[in-house]
Design an enzyme around this catalytic site. Structure first.
Site, short mmCIF file in Angstrom:
data_model
loop_
_atom_site.label_atom_id
_atom_site.label_comp_id
_atom_site.label_asym_id
_atom_site.label_seq_id
_atom_site.Cartn_x
_atom_site.Cartn_y
_atom_site.Cartn_z
CD GLU A 82 41.28 49.14 5.47
OE1 GLU A 82 40.27 48.55 5.91
OE2 GLU A 82 41.39 49.49 4.28
CG ASN A 105 39.89 46.01 0.33
OD1 ASN A 105 39.78 45.92 1.55
ND2 ASN A 105 40.68 46.89 -0.25
CG ASP A 141 38.86 50.03 1.09
OD1 ASP A 141 39.27 49.00 1.65
OD2 ASP A 141 39.57 51.02 0.90
#
Length: 297
Positions: free
Chosen positions: A19, A156, A208
């Protein structure tokens, strides 16, 4: 769906949950995190070498500071991190998460165009579908705000338009899969007029991590959909780029002229024979990105 072009994997590592990719122009390097592994990764494009630093708890998102270190959203709060040590990041707690408890952590986060740090929380057991996630703003002067947005399942997709006057936010939980847009007061750092930007239940994947290009278009990883999608400012998908992994997690622009995109991904079953799961890749998406704003300690 458009096939990817000029794609390459960087490093041989496979993240469990990769991430928060960031490009450092001064270091000619990419940074990102592996949340469950409690690691911050760096890939130096000049040497083509990668390395990592360990953290004491899960680090979900990072942003650069103007002082040369990082601000990070972790399990128990927001931290200042120095990567000067050899193995472990040097951690300084900035502010504790008010509702910190086992099973809860920060998730997606980044700075707005003025350098305020934003990060949201999530309940890690997604099967429980607990909508207790909140979005916070943090500055050195004012500290941690009261929750600005609440009722989120899996926060997100934070991003800002090039002029900073539109804020984007997504909820990537399977029960939601929504992206919202807000008017954003750049003077006070206040979002308002929340509205639906896109419902991804009708599109491949869940929304996402995200990035914005110089045209004001919003790029988002389609987790479970094996693609990155580009939305125009009007919320219309005008480009889909297929990826070799099923679960891309977050995208970020960088490299020369910000014409490259780095995409992190998730490997939900480490040890299985999936060549691309958890890999970090570079590709040329055919758009130019915008440098992230540093946080001011």
């Amino acid at each position: 769906m458009q096939a990817f072009a000029n794609l390459e994997a960087i490093g041989n590592e496979s993240c469990v949950v990769g991430e928060s990719p960031l490009w450092s122009e001064s270091q000619l390097s990419w940074f990102w995190v592996d949340i469950p592994q409690k690691r911050i990764w760096k890939y130096d494009t000049s040497t083509q070498q990668s390395r990592y630093w360990n953290t004491s708890e899960m680090v979900a998102n990072i942003a650069f500071s103007a002082q040369g270190d990082l601000i990070a959203g972790m399990e128990t709060g927001l931290y200042r991190l120095s990567l000067n040590a050899e193995i472990h990041a040097v951690e300084t707690l900035l502010v504790a998460l008010p509702e910190a408890q086992p099973g809860l952590r920060f998730n997606d986060g980044r700075c707005d165009r003025q350098g305020r740090y934003w990060s949201g929380t999530m309940w890690m057991d997604m099967a429980a579908a607990r909508n207790i996630g909140k979005l916070y703003r943090y500055t050195s002067h004012d500290g941690l705000s009261a929750p600005v947005i609440d009722g989120l399942l899996t926060q997100n997709g934070l991003a800002w338009s090039p002029d900073g006057r539109t804020m984007y936010l997504s909820d990537s939980h399977p029960h939601s899969q929504l992206i919202w847009a807000f008017d954003y007061d750049t003077d006070s750092g206040t979002p308002s007029r929340q509205r639906l930007f896109a419902d991804m239940k009708e599109l491949p994947g869940r929304p996402d991590g995200a990035a914005v290009d110089t045209d004001g278009c919003y790029w988002i990883c389609a987790n479970d959909g094996g693609a990155v999608l580009r939305f125009t400012p009007q919320g219309i998908v005008d480009r889909q780029i297929a990826l070799p992994m099923k679960k891309p997690a977050m995208c970020s622009f960088g490299g020369p002229n910000y014409e490259w995109m780095l995409v992190t991904s998730i490997n939900p079953t480490p040890g299985q024979n999936d060549e691309w799961a958890g890999k970090t890749i570079l590709l040329k998406p055919g758009a130019q990105g915008i440098a992230e704003t540093d946080f001011q300690f």
